[in-house]
Design an enzyme around this catalytic site. Structure first.
Site, PDB file in Angstrom:
ATOM      1  CG  ASP A 112      -2.149   0.931   0.951  1.00 45.84           C
ATOM      2  OD1 ASP A 112      -2.075   1.776   0.024  1.00 45.84           O
ATOM      3  OD2 ASP A 112      -3.153   0.834   1.685  1.00 45.84           O
TER       4      ASP A 112
HETATM    5  C1  BGC Z   1      -4.888   3.389  -0.096  1.00 43.10           C
HETATM    6  C2  BGC Z   1      -4.974   2.371  -1.198  1.00 43.10           C
HETATM    7  C3  BGC Z   1      -4.835   3.058  -2.533  1.00 43.10           C
HETATM    8  C4  BGC Z   1      -3.526   3.812  -2.556  1.00 43.10           C
HETATM    9  C5  BGC Z   1      -3.297   4.560  -3.850  1.00 43.10           C
HETATM   10  C6  BGC Z   1      -3.639   4.230  -0.222  1.00 43.10           C
HETATM   11  O1  BGC Z   1      -3.652   5.254   0.686  1.00 43.10           O
HETATM   12  O2  BGC Z   1      -4.913   2.744   1.147  1.00 43.10           O
HETATM   13  O3  BGC Z   1      -6.182   1.684  -1.123  1.00 43.10           O
HETATM   14  O4  BGC Z   1      -4.909   2.124  -3.556  1.00 43.10           O
HETATM   15  O5  BGC Z   1      -3.524   4.755  -1.507  1.00 43.10           O
HETATM   16  O6  BGC Z   1      -4.123   5.657  -3.953  1.00 43.10           O
END
Ligand code: BGC
Length: 750
Positions: free
Chosen positions: A300
């Protein structure tokens, strides 16, 4: 209340995150320059490439990946295992111009015909595509769509997103959220598929399967036990292996088995002391070794915290930057602290996923998003997702021939319907309106959709801000329909499950003024309903997406017979959920924050998931706590009866029963099968083991046989580290809700 952007930038202070909205002009310029760069970078000698050994489509994805791997330099390998930044995430990176405006990208190897991986968030539609100069279809929220219990609509959901991703120049989705609703106040509940692993895993798997069939890399996230947003970057989720395997991880296991996603996104939180993105148990022991997951694990955003440890634990790709998987990784390989074979394994997984999902053979061709087609899909999915929770005196469906006036009240229902926020946020066609903070109401006015159903009747609107005015309007109308909403978003949790602001008082006052009051709820999770006994009807419409207004009007007037059932329990009060409050991170010193900025973080607090196996209905069942609406509950404008249960055991247990439409309207019933395990299994009173949708005309009966996966009858034996089906007597129960199971039959299994 603090907005998502503020919270996210605070939370991710270690990587200084913020996500500015950019102007349409800037977006156009960005998009043009991105594509100019991309086209140049991807201009290999096509004819020579076509003859390369790895371009032979008769080889398997693994064979093709191995052939490419042999050609790669160390630098090229390293370039595949990390991202190149994200617009708005720290200072722009040198290769920023090669991105597509999405959440991240991985360099391609143009000389070998390996495309860039252009990623976009895509929870309920392609995210913020206006940045990319296009709009996307906003589908109903994920938890909403889960209320359809419909694998076909999950497939349509994925296929639509896959198509729109490709049209907009992306070849990887970051959708596929399937964290179980352990904590209903979790701000991302709307991005997930509810509280049951069998339902959630089956639906997300079907979504991913069809999304990936559009030649995009599928993704499942956030692996794992990322069950609250509060302190998500520093929380340690403490949970037993058995509880994890039978609940949170089971949803992933099922989703991965059905959907075969190219990628798994590991989550921000730690699990039992180790961050998820450097957690050997979840990444290697379970995911890669036991489940034999052949794809790649990406972190993530900002969820990587080490180089050597993360690599050894099974993290294949760091996003969105290269703090740990760039130069630091290269140096570790050169120094021998990370074996070349380990690097090769990460690279092989990424390459084989690109071949497997058809990225190499089907380069992106941008096209125009089919807005009308998208609307149609969004409406149909919402129609099967709306849950009719209450219908006293058959107030619904509304009778066109007798109703002379309708009061439509509250929640900007003259304009549109609210949507879920955070990285899931979609910019739908017509452009939504943020009425406060980042809350976005999508266009498509419920007031107009209702008016279109019953042309001569006056349909008057009251904003609901002035409760007395709203009640007066209700008093002078035949019917009052109150629209209410609960906004939720990534980066925050709810304090409680109440409708915010004056909405509870508004409903109570309107219902006092007119007993024929119907409440339409747009929510991301369960809501409490102190006014329930006063109102005649309640519809749970979730975040209904681009065509929510039409879908809701179709259900209100009976042009669609509601069939949705709750994918999560609605408790009577938040005092009844396993944890009395959402546990918050401790206050931090400046020196702690300084250390976190390096990305080398350590968890600062723990949430002990001592309820273990007792997620959702399993908790309320075991605690014998009454609920507002049980898991699997939903009414219809017709009625159904169940009869004739037969069960068979052996290697392939199954249950047969008959469902009859005993009412006067055609409808679709969701039939649910639960099992109780032998007492020595020490399991919750029952668990969902199968379900199906049965479409029936009035008076029609249908016999249904459902196979039951033996794993769904098994327990995870922690000592032996394996699943076991305990010999003994199992009870299978069939019906239309977890709290209404008229058919019961015991069976002995060995
Ligand atoms: C989120 C993810 C997301 C990623 C990209 C993160 O903060 O938890 O779910 O895909 O950002 O935007």
């Amino acid at each position: 209340m603090m907005g998502w952007l503020e919270i996210r930038s605070l939370e991710n202070s270690m990587t200084n995150v913020c996500f500015p909205r950019i102007s349409a002009f800037a977006a156009t310029i960005l998009s043009i320059s991105l594509f100019a760069g991309l086209a140049n970078a991807q201009a290999p000698q096509q004819a020579t490439l076509a003859k390369a050994a790895w371009m032979d489509k008769s080889l398997t994805a693994d064979q093709r990946a191995d052939l490419v791997l042999k050609e790669l330099t160390l630098d090229e390998k390293i370039s595949l295992i990390h991202g190149q930044g994200m617009p708005g995430w720290g200072p722009p990176k040198p290769n920023a111009h090669l991105g597509n405006g999405g959440a991240g990208f991985v360099m391609g190897i143009p000389r070998l015909g390996i495309p860039f991986i252009q990623m976009s968030d895509a929870a309920y539609g392609v995210r913020s595509s206006a940045m990319n100069g296009r709009y996307s279809t906003a589908l109903p929220s994920n938890v909403g769509a889960a209320a359809s219990w419909d694998t076909e609509s999950a497939c349509a959901y994925g296929a639509l997103i896959g198509k729109e991703l490709r049209a907009q120049g992306y070849n990887m989705t970051l959708g596929g959220g399937v964290n179980l609703t352990r904590e209903p106040r979790n701000g991302r509940t709307f991005e997930y598929q509810g509280e049951d692993p069998v339902l959630a895993g089956t639906l997300v798997g079907n979504r991913i399967k069809c999304e990936q069939a559009q030649n995009v890399l599928g993704d499942i996230k956030h692996y794992a036990v990322n069950d609250q947003e509060s302190g998500r970057n520093e929380v340690d989720s403490v949970i037993s292996h058995r509880a994890m395997r039978e609940s949170d991880l089971l949803a992933f296991e099922i989703g991965i088995a059905i959907g075969n996603p190219a990628a798994v996104m590991c989550s921000y939180n730690a699990i039992n002391g180790d961050y998820a993105c450097e957690n050997k148990y979840v990444l290697t022991d379970v995911l890669k070794n036991e489940w034999k997951f052949p794809g790649f694990v990406l972190s993530d955003w900002g969820g990587t915290h080490s180089t050597v440890k993360a690599s050894a634990a099974g993290l294949d790709n760091e996003q969105p930057e290269d703090i740990f998987y760039g130069d630091a990784f290269k140096k570790a390989v050169e120094a021998g602290t990370i074996p070349v074979a380990e690097l090769d394994e990460h690279v092989r997984r990424i390459l084989r996923s690109e071949f497997m999902a058809g990225l190499v053979d089907n380069p992106i061709k941008r096209s125009v998003v089919d807005v009308e087609g998208g609307f149609d899909t969004a409406r149909k999915i919402e129609e099967s997702s709306i849950v009719l929770l209450k219908n006293s005196g058959k107030v619904l469906p509304l009778n066109r021939s007798t109703i002379r006036s309708i009061a439509v009240i509250g929640d900007h229902a003259d304009f549109g319907l609210i949507s879920g926020g955070g990285s899931a946020q979609v910019d739908p066609p017509g452009k939504g309106e943020p009425f406060w903070l980042e809350h976005v109401w999508f266009p498509g006015s419920p007031q107009h959709a209702i008016a279109a159903k019953i042309p001569p009747a006056p349909i008057k609107f009251s904003s609901g801000k002035d409760i007395v005015e709203a009640a007066n309007l209700a008093k002078t109308s035949d019917i009052a329909i109150v629209f209410v909403s609960q906004w939720t978003s990534e980066g925050m949790d709810l304090k409680d499950l109440s409708l915010p602001g004056n909405q509870n008082s508004l409903i109570a006052a309107v219902a006092d003024a007119n007993p024929k009051t119907i409440v339409v709820i747009s929510s991301g999770t369960a809501v409490t309903m102190p006014w329930l006994s006063k109102v005649a009807g309640v519809l749970e419409a979730w975040y209904p997406g681009s065509k929510g207004a039409d879908a809701i009007a179709n259900v209100l007037f009976g042009d669609v017979n509601p069939s949705g059932k709750l994918p999560m329990t609605f408790p009577l009060s938040e005092a009844d959920v396993p944890h009395p409050t959402v546990i918050q991170p401790p206050p931090h010193s400046e020196s702690w924050k300084a250390v976190q900025k390096t990305g080398v973080a350590t968890p600062s607090f723990a949430v002990h998931y001592d309820e273990g196996l007792l997620v959702g209905y399993k908790w309320y069942d075991a605690q014998k706590k009454p609920v507002l609406f049980p898991f699997g509950f939903g009414l219809s404008y017709t009625t159904y009866t169940y009869s004739g249960i037969k069960v068979s055991g052996g290697d392939k247990p199954s249950v047969t029963f008959t469902v009859t439409n005993s009412g006067t309207r055609a409808g679709t019933e969701i039939a649910e099968v639960y099992a109780s395990l032998p007492a020595d299994a020490q399991e919750p009173p029952k668990r969902l083991v199968a379900f199906t949708r049965v479409a029936l005309n009035p008076g029609q009966s249908q016999q249904v046989t459902l196979a039951i996966d033996r794993k769904y009858l098994s327990i995870f034996d922690e000592t032996a580290n394996t699943w076991k089906l305990l010999p003994g007597s199992y009870t299978l129960m069939v019906g239309g809700s977890s709290a209404s199971l008229p058919l019961t039959q015991a069976i002995n299994l060995n």
